[in-house]
Enzyme design. Sequence first.
Site, mmCIF file in Angstrom:
data_model
loop_
_atom_site.group_PDB
_atom_site.id
_atom_site.type_symbol
_atom_site.label_atom_id
_atom_site.label_comp_id
_atom_site.label_asym_id
_atom_site.label_seq_id
_atom_site.Cartn_x
_atom_site.Cartn_y
_atom_site.Cartn_z
ATOM 1 N N THR A 56 -17.919 0.233 -3.810
ATOM 2 C CA THR A 56 -17.866 -0.707 -2.203
ATOM 3 C C THR A 56 -17.638 -1.987 -1.905
ATOM 4 O O THR A 56 -17.098 -2.849 -1.836
ATOM 5 C CB THR A 56 -17.395 0.381 -1.586
ATOM 6 O OG1 THR A 56 -16.533 2.165 -1.050
ATOM 7 C CG2 THR A 56 -17.022 -0.209 0.048
ATOM 8 N N HIS A 63 -47.295 1.656 10.222
ATOM 9 C CA HIS A 63 -48.240 2.774 10.243
ATOM 10 C C HIS A 63 -48.314 3.581 10.595
ATOM 11 O O HIS A 63 -48.271 2.818 12.048
ATOM 12 C CB HIS A 63 -49.660 2.399 9.406
ATOM 13 C CG HIS A 63 -50.704 4.251 9.120
ATOM 14 N ND1 HIS A 63 -50.308 4.276 8.110
ATOM 15 C CD2 HIS A 63 -51.611 4.386 10.005
ATOM 16 C CE1 HIS A 63 -50.751 5.245 8.082
ATOM 17 N NE2 HIS A 63 -51.925 6.268 9.349
ATOM 18 N N GLU A 87 1.307 -1.228 0.137
ATOM 19 C CA GLU A 87 -0.085 0.325 0.269
ATOM 20 C C GLU A 87 1.127 0.993 -0.177
ATOM 21 O O GLU A 87 1.860 1.074 0.826
ATOM 22 C CB GLU A 87 -1.119 0.240 1.053
ATOM 23 C CG GLU A 87 -2.114 1.385 1.046
ATOM 24 C CD GLU A 87 -2.462 1.557 0.311
ATOM 25 O OE1 GLU A 87 -2.261 2.169 -0.545
ATOM 26 O OE2 GLU A 87 -3.691 0.898 -0.270
#
Length: 442
Positions: A309, A426, A35
């Site tokens: 993603t 509801h 990385e």
Amino acid sequence: MTQSAYDSIVIGGGSAGMAFATNAAKFGARILVIERAELGGTCVNRGCVPKKILWSAGQIARTTRAAAAQNIATKTAIDYQTLITKRDAHIADIRDIYAGNLGDAGVALVRGQAVIIDARTVDVGDTTYTANQIILACGGRPAEMDIPGAALLSNSNDVLGWTTRPDRITIIGGGYIGCEFAAIFHALGSDVTLIHNGPHLLDTFPEDLALHVQKGLAASGIRIRTDDGVTAVKRTRASLGYTCASGLTDTADAVVAAAGRTPNIDWLGQFAETLVVADSGALAISDRFETSQPGVYAIGDMADRLPLTPVATADGTALAHMLYGNGAEAVDLDLVATTTFVYPPAAFVGETSKETLRSGDLTPLAQNVLSDVDHNEAFYQINAEHDILRGAAIAAHGAEDIIAMAAALIAAKAPVTSLTKATPVHPSFAEEFFAEQPMQRR
């Protein structure tokens, strides 16, 4: 210097690379992750996570402002700098967790820029690493605009790194990123102009849903210019001046380019130039994620799939099972739900080009009491073919969650009658969505 060989080298520690690495390690594979920047990739550092935190803050600002306009609350402002400080601390914690996850899984981590030498060899600085496979998961970056003054533009990385909020923002591009930024920063108090070169915003979304979102953005006070584009930007005394193809000139404190993303293929050296690229600009892959070079795989934004993603995570997991587990199939892209986080969120899934079973615009129950907005915020559309559910589009609070239930019904090839077999709560948007006939507008 040459280090010991691995089963797979993963270039990129974002959503796709992390999913592959941790799952492959569970099967006993020796995995190396390389990385060059922060763990977590775009989503954690420059995408979903920082954006969603800003969106949530904008939701708070909208709600309190609307209630204050109705004289039932006291209007307060978001402290932007404090928000960013807390957000960034949270993101740093996530990166630490990711590093811990790699360590717990027994995955090796090297920091630096990877250069691919061949289908089995990668250099990082003066060290060479070898493996049976190379997994490309190094994501993408904001696309650059080729106009005079382009260096003055902000991109999505810049926007999510702002520590102060510009008072006047112009956004170029009406895709989901541009629309999200427009909605968020308008909610946080900025004056926003959104410029798009097509006839309407969100042109990759179902048209009825896109037009509903555009109407809502305009009703909130965002200035929208369609069929236009910015052709030049220059520095003025106290702001940025810009010119549009239509001849319009204006100024802003920040001009943001939100005109797509580019996979990071060119960061990987000359070998990467031999890989076949699809029309999307990402790498062409097989149904097993293999590129045109045997032994080199691509996942996440590097691959010609959906640059989302959840898809990156699912594809990284699937590839680990393909190479080291008991096999797997890539997720069906037709069943991937897509959401743009405007207010309220707008989401869709499935084949929205099929016959529309029913649709409707409606006003949420409390809107007339808690807000003075003159706009039917909620929208839904249900599509079917031969009485089988095939697609859905929703704009409503909670749409990002409701659309997942719709996707499950579509995946199950449920008949349209399935929508009426259960009785929702509801009052709720769900009872409108699942009703046999559109209910009376509230």
